[in-house]
Design a protein around this motif. Structure first.
Motif, PDB file in Angstrom:
ATOM      1  N   SER A 226      48.063  -4.968 -36.561  1.00  0.00           N
ATOM      2  CA  SER A 226      47.555  -6.168 -35.899  1.00  0.00           C
ATOM      3  C   SER A 226      46.134  -6.463 -36.371  1.00  0.00           C
ATOM      4  O   SER A 226      45.462  -5.600 -36.944  1.00  0.00           O
ATOM      5  CB  SER A 226      47.552  -5.947 -34.383  1.00  0.00           C
ATOM      6  OG  SER A 226      46.482  -5.075 -34.046  1.00  0.00           O
ATOM      7  N   GLY A 227      45.688  -7.672 -36.106  1.00  0.00           N
ATOM      8  CA  GLY A 227      44.360  -8.084 -36.555  1.00  0.00           C
ATOM      9  C   GLY A 227      43.238  -7.228 -36.001  1.00  0.00           C
ATOM     10  O   GLY A 227      42.306  -6.863 -36.723  1.00  0.00           O
ATOM     11  N   ASP A 228      43.321  -6.860 -34.728  1.00  0.00           N
ATOM     12  CA  ASP A 228      42.273  -6.027 -34.135  1.00  0.00           C
ATOM     13  C   ASP A 228      42.229  -4.652 -34.785  1.00  0.00           C
ATOM     14  O   ASP A 228      41.164  -4.104 -35.066  1.00  0.00           O
ATOM     15  CB  ASP A 228      42.542  -5.842 -32.628  1.00  0.00           C
ATOM     16  CG  ASP A 228      42.126  -7.072 -31.837  1.00  0.00           C
ATOM     17  OD1 ASP A 228      41.589  -8.013 -32.457  1.00  0.00           O
ATOM     18  OD2 ASP A 228      42.357  -7.091 -30.616  1.00  0.00           O
TER      19      ASP A 228
ATOM     20  N   THR B  93      51.411  -2.788 -42.434  1.00  0.00           N
ATOM     21  CA  THR B  93      50.862  -3.921 -41.687  1.00  0.00           C
ATOM     22  C   THR B  93      50.434  -3.445 -40.301  1.00  0.00           C
ATOM     23  O   THR B  93      51.070  -2.553 -39.713  1.00  0.00           O
ATOM     24  CB  THR B  93      51.895  -5.058 -41.510  1.00  0.00           C
ATOM     25  OG1 THR B  93      53.110  -4.497 -41.014  1.00  0.00           O
ATOM     26  CG2 THR B  93      52.159  -5.755 -42.829  1.00  0.00           C
TER      27      THR B  93
END
Lengths: 331, 331
Positions: free
Chosen positions: B180-182, B178
């Motif tokens: 972060s989105g960025d 996993t």
């Protein structure tokens, strides 16, 4: 078996076969790219066809014949341009990489490649639904490629070999027509092992005014020539060359096989009427029979006359890989 | 929508785009073959890659990015040979011929084609399981193609760009890692929109002693160079260029992404140590960062040293499209 072992075992050639690669092939399989060196004054003709199970071949096809056909349909495109084959790439997606499939596939592939003196120079193998994509490259002297756009009013329309056997075989597989075992063997061979008319295409350079290969049916493919050349044509149905088996069909099925057949892989070409002797000489050189089947008209549209000279008015359909059949009505 | 309408609507270009076709393209889409005219003294580099859903791309991929990637991976092969792209063919099998797929697919395809000034010259479209096969052709001066076989003991090993982002994105999609989105957006872009290093490949003509593009992972692809060149190599793990996201992974995952990643589409190349300035000049010309990551040894085998100079003994795996992973043990 991994991808690289697979390529080494079945598709990389060594010894005499590798040494027989055409002189225009500088580098074959094994690097990021293959390298070709067309001779001075030559242009490179390129064509690409993808065969998908259930669409272009039946799941019952022998791997040897599938490989033959995948290469043959591409060579047929080179033939239609009058190009001499030089090399090809093969991309192969298959559910499993097993010897039972790959050994006969490679055998069928190289039998036809060797018959035309061309080399497999690269490609790709991957797991996935069965799909065979061949890209073929050939040489043609600059300015001499046969094109679809060169037909002129008054030209004769010619076709090589005979038409309709592949479609007849397909209908037998579909269960819509029945034929004797011997006839089925012959027509099935036409469907599964088409012979690309490469030598004829080369011999027709400077003789034919236009050419196309018959993959989607006579009327559909002739339509491409008429459109590209901005002309029309009149065909004489009684002259269309076919086997006794196709000739014995009732009229609707005979027309379906001859006019809309698909998978004939014969050459359809045009030449000025004054070039009949040159056409016959090219055919003799190539060892392929050719038949005059009509003429090119200035008037747009495609007209078909029956043996009595009467206009045939039935819908004339070509084959399309998304719509199973497309229709065009003859005036 | 039929096959011919589909080609006309989405893949045949008119007006300015058609007029911008490279001068080596004599005839594009619309006949049995395309015609290319390589310039005198040029050889033609040819490569072919087939992308299959679930194997090379996820079903969630946007059509625009799928098209980009199908062409990009082929351009990357040309880059590895130092060839200037000229033209390509596209064979496309798809379940349905709908505008919602084809319009963005064509947009993504031509955006990358235009960026490299190359023309789509032919191909095939058919119904079937989603499959994209591109064959690309480029020009390279005779004798100047970069090859896998030219690495020599003492050469430095270089890599362009950075490694491992595409693999990291894949693992995020798989749910094993996993971020972060960025970070995900950046790494996903590396996976779905690789930038082929064409300008760098051309600039490295006469500078690099060997080259390969990184499609199957650093160790696997370097292995091809070592085998073809009959040499070995020592890599310094601490020098491998990567994003902060990859650098932040634990050691096993970092090694997986950097060493066995796959889909990097960077250039791995070698050059004599005396050519450092020429390498840096080529990189500057191309606007692509390059990093020295090790050296070529006369001793066969592949050695990896960690930041402390200690040999890394973990199994070193490459990617194979039939076996999901292949293993090779470092001595």
């Amino acid at each position: 078996m991994g991808e690289f072992e697979l390529i080494d075992r079945f598709f990389r050639r060594n010894g005499a076969a590798a040494a027989n690669a055409p002189s225009g092939v500088v580098l074959g399989i094994g690097d990021d790219c293959a390298l070709l060196a067309p001779r001075p004054g030559m242009q490179l003709a390129v064509s690409c066809d993808m065969l998908v199970e259930g669409r272009h071949f039946l799941s019952t096809v022998a791997p040897e014949m599938l490989a033959h056909k995948a290469l043959a349909v591409n060579l047929s495109d080179l033939a239609a341009c009058g190009a001499q084959p030089l090399a090809f790439t093969l991309a192969l997606s298959m559910p499993r990489a097993d010897e039972a499939f790959l050994a006969p596939f490679a055998r069928g592939l190289f039998a036809l490649a060797d018959a035309h003196g061309i080399a497999l120079v690269g490609g790709d193998t991957t797991a996935g639904p069965l799909n065979v994509c061949v890209t073929v490259m050939g040489e043609v002297p600059a300015g001499q490629a046969l094109r679809r756009s060169g037909a002129r009013a008054g030209d004769r329309v010619w076709v090589s070999g005979r038409l309709g056997d592949a479609r007849l075989a397909l209908e037998v597989f579909r269960g819509t027509l029945t034929v004797s075992g011997d006839v089925f063997a012959d027509t099935r061979r036409a469907m599964e092992m088409p012979q690309p008319r490469v030598a004829l295409g080369v011999a027709l350079r400077g003789v034919a005014s236009s050419a196309v290969d018959l993959s989607d049916g006579l009327l559909g493919d002739l339509g491409h020539v008429l459109k590209a050349s901005h002309v029309g044509a009149t065909l004489d149905e009684a002259t269309l060359p076919c086997s006794d088996a196709v000739a014995a069909l009732d009229i609707p099925w005979r027309r379906t096989c001859l006019l809309h057949g698909g998978d004939d892989y014969e050459l359809l070409f045009t030449a000025p009427a004054a070039s009949d002797a040159a056409v016959m000489a090219a055919a003799a050189t190539a060892g392929v029979p050719v038949t005059a089947i009509g003429r090119i008209d200035a008037e747009p549209g495609l007209r078909l006359r029956d043996a009595q000279g009467q206009a045939v008015g039935a819908p004339l359909r070509g084959f399309d890989h998304f719509a199973a059949e497309t229709t065009a009505t003859v005036p």
